[in-house]
Scaffold this active site. Structure first.
Site, PDB file in Angstrom:
ATOM      1  CD1 TRP A   1      -2.129  -2.297   1.480  1.00 12.24           C
ATOM      2  CD2 TRP A   1      -3.076  -1.010  -0.091  1.00 12.24           C
ATOM      3  NE1 TRP A   1      -3.171  -3.000   0.918  1.00 12.24           N
ATOM      4  CE2 TRP A   1      -3.763  -2.239  -0.048  1.00 12.24           C
ATOM      5  CE3 TRP A   1      -3.495  -0.046  -1.008  1.00 12.24           C
ATOM      6  CZ2 TRP A   1      -4.841  -2.535  -0.875  1.00 12.24           C
ATOM      7  CZ3 TRP A   1      -4.567  -0.325  -1.838  1.00 12.24           C
ATOM      8  CH2 TRP A   1      -5.240  -1.563  -1.771  1.00 12.24           C
TER       9      TRP A   1
ATOM     10  CG  ASP B   1      -3.220   4.279   3.997  1.00  6.75           C
ATOM     11  OD1 ASP B   1      -4.271   4.137   4.660  1.00  6.75           O
ATOM     12  OD2 ASP B   1      -3.016   3.690   2.915  1.00  6.75           O
TER      13      ASP B   1
ATOM     14  CE  LYS C   1      -8.413  -2.046   4.535  1.00  6.81           C
ATOM     15  NZ  LYS C   1      -8.708  -3.197   3.707  1.00  6.81           N
TER      16      LYS C   1
END
Lengths: 361, 361
Positions: free
Chosen positions: A102, A172, A196
């Site tokens: 990511w 992030d 999430k």
């Protein structure tokens, strides 16, 4: 009606209590004769829902007054473009700590858009099994910000510290926001896709310090501009109202049912420690991550014999333990233990793993 | 549980049958033990939901095989930026027909991004009460596309014809898509925010002809690129899965309960004609739009005495007729009669209006 244990990495499990309340209100919100989905985003009913959600989030994370909270669309991946376009208008470079897939995507998008990007540290040399320590961080002198990914969902690698650098820190937190208390004032920008620990996919949270609202690259798309989004209360155009409402229900659940983020952290630590202990005490299961860098949210593990993977997944699914397959780029298994995954789910998984090992190991 | 009549302009009414089904499935989708919201977008269950939704939409609109369907985020307003960035990479100008506030926003955003914009026709001179006829369209010779808004939600102005020009036609159908059959092959790009006739806010449909996929401006954000989005089945990153699922339920409702778009058009025409007839036969209510340009979806009207507006809205709300207030930029009233607003709602509104006029007119 059955609720199985869902270890999906995202979109991920939501608290059953939240879905039950949503179910009760979906046709008629509090006697108003319509669904939250059917309300104007500018109606007094929806504004109350939106403001309550923001207030509850601010309370949970103790967000200081000089930070704005944005409820956006596009996922964390759209932030990979929005961040440099909002933060590099006054020059400088984007700096990155690379600890997995990511973080690399964030860097690749900034570079794709033509911005100068600097890798200030990376765990690539060790195969992303241990986070680079603070002492190895080498941001450039012209860094407009330093970006990192606090928890790499695919690798199962998490920071055990908050980087200290001169440039504003951009994080992030898609896969570990709200899993524990944080000090928001450590950051310039925090962002997270909702799917999430926040709510359903289609909502993205951005928490941004006010002094960073006015350094956007021009021209950029109007809907990218943090300042304009902040001034419009995230309603430059119609926001994802139902996802916003559901996020609000999750915030209420965290406060009222769980008892806040300190309590949530204790539960999350207990869940993860149990599972890592079960893996470490077995010769059949293994996890490659350095102990200090292990994620509390995503626990990847492999079986000693890859040929048993399919049977493991099939039998787990039949036992009501869903979505344990590892990411396609990694293989093996992954158990995601987000906030809404109850401790009983982890206990059931550990029991299943022991039984499977005994029969097939 | 009460369901009132909801005339909101958007987010707007959804079919009660769709919300009932969503309510039944929200905790446990078809015995799988989890919500659609909790499924990986790459799971076989969700892929089946996503593909069914696209197939049903293709059947409803008879979308030709050389068009791709994208399920995106960001609303129609994000398309105002994505359109020029996808279509002007090989040069040329963006052409616009201006018939109201939304069309103007589309032009303003393209101009903001630095693109050459041409107004090929406008109803501004008549105060946007009548759509410019085909004979007055003057697109520029270098037009890469001609953009128009088939139904102006705020003004209540709709095209009664499909413009015929050499350049590809790009249409913002946010507020009248699926209200009637169309010939998709007339268009290069059709797009629509979901929150009127498709599903909840947070989903945007784009239907794009394949030959237009490869003329993007570079560099642009990866998530803006129609080609990449199309090749990834709208899953470059996590899509708004629950909104996609709900849109699929609306498509099923249109096909199975309503009987398709020809049947839907007949119902919509009947609803609108009733309401316009009631307005036109009264000296107390009025609608300013030229008869040929009247919207079937959004019916703005004013009372002869503005001082009665507040009482009208208060009494209507008490009678279960919700969200009749006109847009803040226009004032007065607006009844939005989207697909999910039943004919009985229009009958109830007309009765209320007659009663109110008799008492206060």
């Amino acid at each position: 009606m059955t609720r199985h244990y869902n270890f999906c990495a995202g979109p991920a499990a939501l608290p059953t209590a939240v879905l039950e309340r949503a179910s009760r209100e979906i046709l008629d919100y509090q006697g108003r004769g319509l669904s939250v989905m059917e309300m104007s985003h500018r109606s007094s009913e929806f504004i109350a829902i939106a403001e309550r959600a923001e207030a509850d989030l601010r309370a949970l994370l103790a967000i200081p007054a000089n930070y704005r909270v944005l409820f956006l669309q596009g996922g964390a991946s759209l932030q990979f473009a929005m961040l440099p376009l909002n933060l590099l208008g006054k020059g400088g470079s984007a700096n990155f700590i690379q600890t997995g897939i990511w973080g690399k995507k964030a860097l690749t998008e900034a570079r794709h858009l033509g911005f100068e990007c600097v890798v200030a540290a990376s765990s690539e040399a060790n195969g992303h099994i241990e986070v680079p320590p603070q002492s190895t961080l080498t941001p450039s002198a012209d860094a407009a910000y330093l970006h990192y990914t606090s928890n790499e969902t695919i690798g199962g690698l998490a920071f055990d510290y908050v980087p200290k650098v001169d440039a504003p820190l951009v994080c992030d937190m898609s896969s570990d926001i709200l899993s524990k208390p944080i000090d928001v004032s450590d950051y310039g920008v925090i962002y997270a896709g909702a799917q999430k620990n926040i709510g359903p996919a289609g909502l993205t949270l951005v928490i941004v310090r006010e002094d960073l609202l006015d350094q956007a690259v021009t021209p950029s798309p109007t809907l990218f501009n943090y300042r304009q989004l902040a001034e419009a209360g995230s309603m430059v155009n119609t926001p994802p109202t139902y996802a916003w409402y559901l996020a609000g229900l999750v915030f209420q659940w965290l406060q009222e049912e769980v008892g806040g983020l300190e309590a949530m952290r204790e539960i999350n630590q207990r869940k993860a420690q149990k599972l890592y202990a079960a893996i470490d005490s077995s010769d059949f299961y293994s996890n490659p991550i350095a102990v200090r860098s292990r994620s509390l949210m995503n626990v990847p593990f492999v079986l000693a014999d890859e040929a048993l993977d399919a049977a493991f997944l099939r039998e787990a699914d039949a036992a009501g333990l869903l979505n344990l397959k590892g990411h396609r780029s990694v293989g093996g298994m992954r158990a995601s233990l987000y906030n809404a995954v109850p401790e009983a789910a982890v206990d059931a998984l550990i029991d299943f793993m022991a039984d499977f090992e005994q029969r097939k190991g």
